[in-house]
Design an enzyme around this catalytic site. Structure first.
Site, PDB file in Angstrom:
ATOM      1  N   ASN A   9       0.829  -1.209   0.000  1.00 25.66           N
ATOM      2  CA  ASN A   9       0.000   0.000   0.000  1.00 25.66           C
ATOM      3  C   ASN A   9       0.859   1.253   0.000  1.00 25.66           C
ATOM      4  OD1 ASN A   9      -2.385  -1.480   0.236  1.00 25.66           O
ATOM      5  ND2 ASN A   9      -2.542  -1.185   2.449  1.00 25.66           N
ATOM      6  N   GLY A  37       1.255  -1.309   3.960  1.00 20.83           N
ATOM      7  CA  GLY A  37       0.695  -2.612   3.622  1.00 20.83           C
ATOM      8  C   GLY A  37       1.370  -3.665   4.474  1.00 20.83           C
ATOM      9  N   ALA A  40       4.139  -5.789   2.713  1.00 23.57           N
ATOM     10  CA  ALA A  40       5.356  -5.033   2.440  1.00 23.57           C
ATOM     11  C   ALA A  40       6.108  -4.706   3.726  1.00 23.57           C
ATOM     12  CB  ALA A  40       5.012  -3.753   1.679  1.00 23.57           C
ATOM     13  N   LEU A 216       1.413  -9.200  23.102  1.00 22.01           N
ATOM     14  CA  LEU A 216       0.704  -8.473  24.161  1.00 22.01           C
ATOM     15  C   LEU A 216       1.156  -7.027  24.283  1.00 22.01           C
ATOM     16  CD1 LEU A 216       1.005 -11.243  26.918  1.00 22.01           C
ATOM     17  CD2 LEU A 216      -0.886 -10.921  25.317  1.00 22.01           C
ATOM     18  N   ASP A 247       3.933  -5.849  12.563  1.00 19.96           N
ATOM     19  CA  ASP A 247       4.544  -6.297  11.313  1.00 19.96           C
ATOM     20  C   ASP A 247       6.052  -6.484  11.479  1.00 19.96           C
ATOM     21  OD1 ASP A 247       2.100  -6.247  10.012  1.00 19.96           O
ATOM     22  OD2 ASP A 247       2.368  -4.200   9.283  1.00 19.96           O
TER      23      ASP A 247
END
Length: 302
Positions: A9, A37, A40, A216, A247
């Site tokens: 994105n 994104g 990515a 967490l 990510d």
């Protein structure tokens, strides 16, 4: 090799004094763009962790495509399997209010054109680690899980964004990574009962034969396998921006597993990387390099 099959994105970010109500127009104070994104982001994290990475995805034939791929290209991610489609490059339209609250609209665009047939572009082989998320069609995710199993590759499935219809895919992945909210949402369709999260994690691992990892935030990470339960702390930090931390964790975890680290060591490295990603604004620009993570782990051990 880390093979990420997922979304690409460009984030379009406007800062406003306050978020608008329905039908209301409010003045903005700043505007920025940033590559994003989940696919990515995770690919770049694995590359910055030191792994060789191939990205399988799609962008449009528009002005956003180059910027969306810029940091992946700089990070030496193999982009040969990224298709150029007639759809627009995927975008996330983000309004950030003065109080830190935000509103986000995601237009999948070319990400919806990442189809099951594209999995062949991954050229999967034994020993590869395949990173997957839920920002591309679930049929493609399922095809990738099946292809990886056939090839003898290891799969890491990040369950974000949470999609209840994806519950049936979780026991096809070797490693399932969810945050605590996502895991709790999947418990009902997976028939995991009880009020204690650790027991539900153990039940999933025992029933599926897979490893479940639950992040967490500042409290660290939990992981359950068929015969052990692990708890790894996060670094003690004062976060600036938590966007992209999950990510970053996934990319570093995949890189650790691909390099042969034991699970606990891979989790510790990934948790440290996720913590460091919270110290800078943005997702991809905030992903730390391997040397920064190793320095933080060394400092934290003392």
């Amino acid at each position: 090799m880390i093979v990420t099959i997922g979304s690409i994105n460009l984030d379009l970010i406007a800062t406003v004094e306050r978020l608008p109500g329905p039908g209301e127009t409010v003045p903005g104070t700043s505007f920025t763009t940033a590559p994003g994104g989940k696919g990515a982001n995770q690919a770049l994290a694995a590359a910055r962790a030191g792994a060789k990475v191939r990205m399988v995805g799609a962008v449009g034939k528009d002005g956003f495509a180059g910027e969306a791929l810029a940091l992946l290209d700089q990070g030496k991610v193999d982009l040969s399997a990224v298709a150029k489609t007639h759809s627009s490059t995927g975008t996330a339209h983000i309004l950030v209010g003065g109080d830190g609250e935000n509103m986000i609209a995601v237009v999948a665009g070319a990400n919806d054109a990442v189809l099951a047939g594209d999995v062949a572009k991954a050229a999967l082989k034994k020993g590869d680690v395949v990173l997957l998320q839920h920002e591309i069609p679930l049929k493609t995710v399922e095809a990738a899980l099946d292809a990886a199993r056939k090839a003898g590759a290891i799969t890491v499935l990040n369950t974000a964004p949470a999609r209840i219809e994806a519950a049936k895919l979780l026991d096809k992945a070797d490693y399932v990574v969810a945050n605590e909210t996502e895991f709790d949402l999947y418990c009902e369709p997976l028939a995991l009962t009880g009020t204690d999260r650790t027991e539900r994690m153990r039940a999933f691992a025992k029933k599926s034969g897979r490893t479940i990892v639950v992040t967490l935030g500042g409290e660290g990470v939990l992981a359950a396998t068929g015969d052990e339960f692990l708890k790894v702390p996060a670094l003690k930090i004062v976060p600036v921006d938590t966007v992209g931390a999950g990510d970053t964790f996934c990319g570093y975890l995949a890189a650790g597993l691909e390099s042969g680290l034991p699970l606990k060591a891979a989790l510790a490295r990934a948790a440290a990387a996720g913590s460091l990603a919270c110290l800078k604004p943005g997702a991809q620009p905030a992903i730390p390099l391997a040397a920064e993570v190793e320095a933080a782990l060394s400092s934290d051990s003392h």
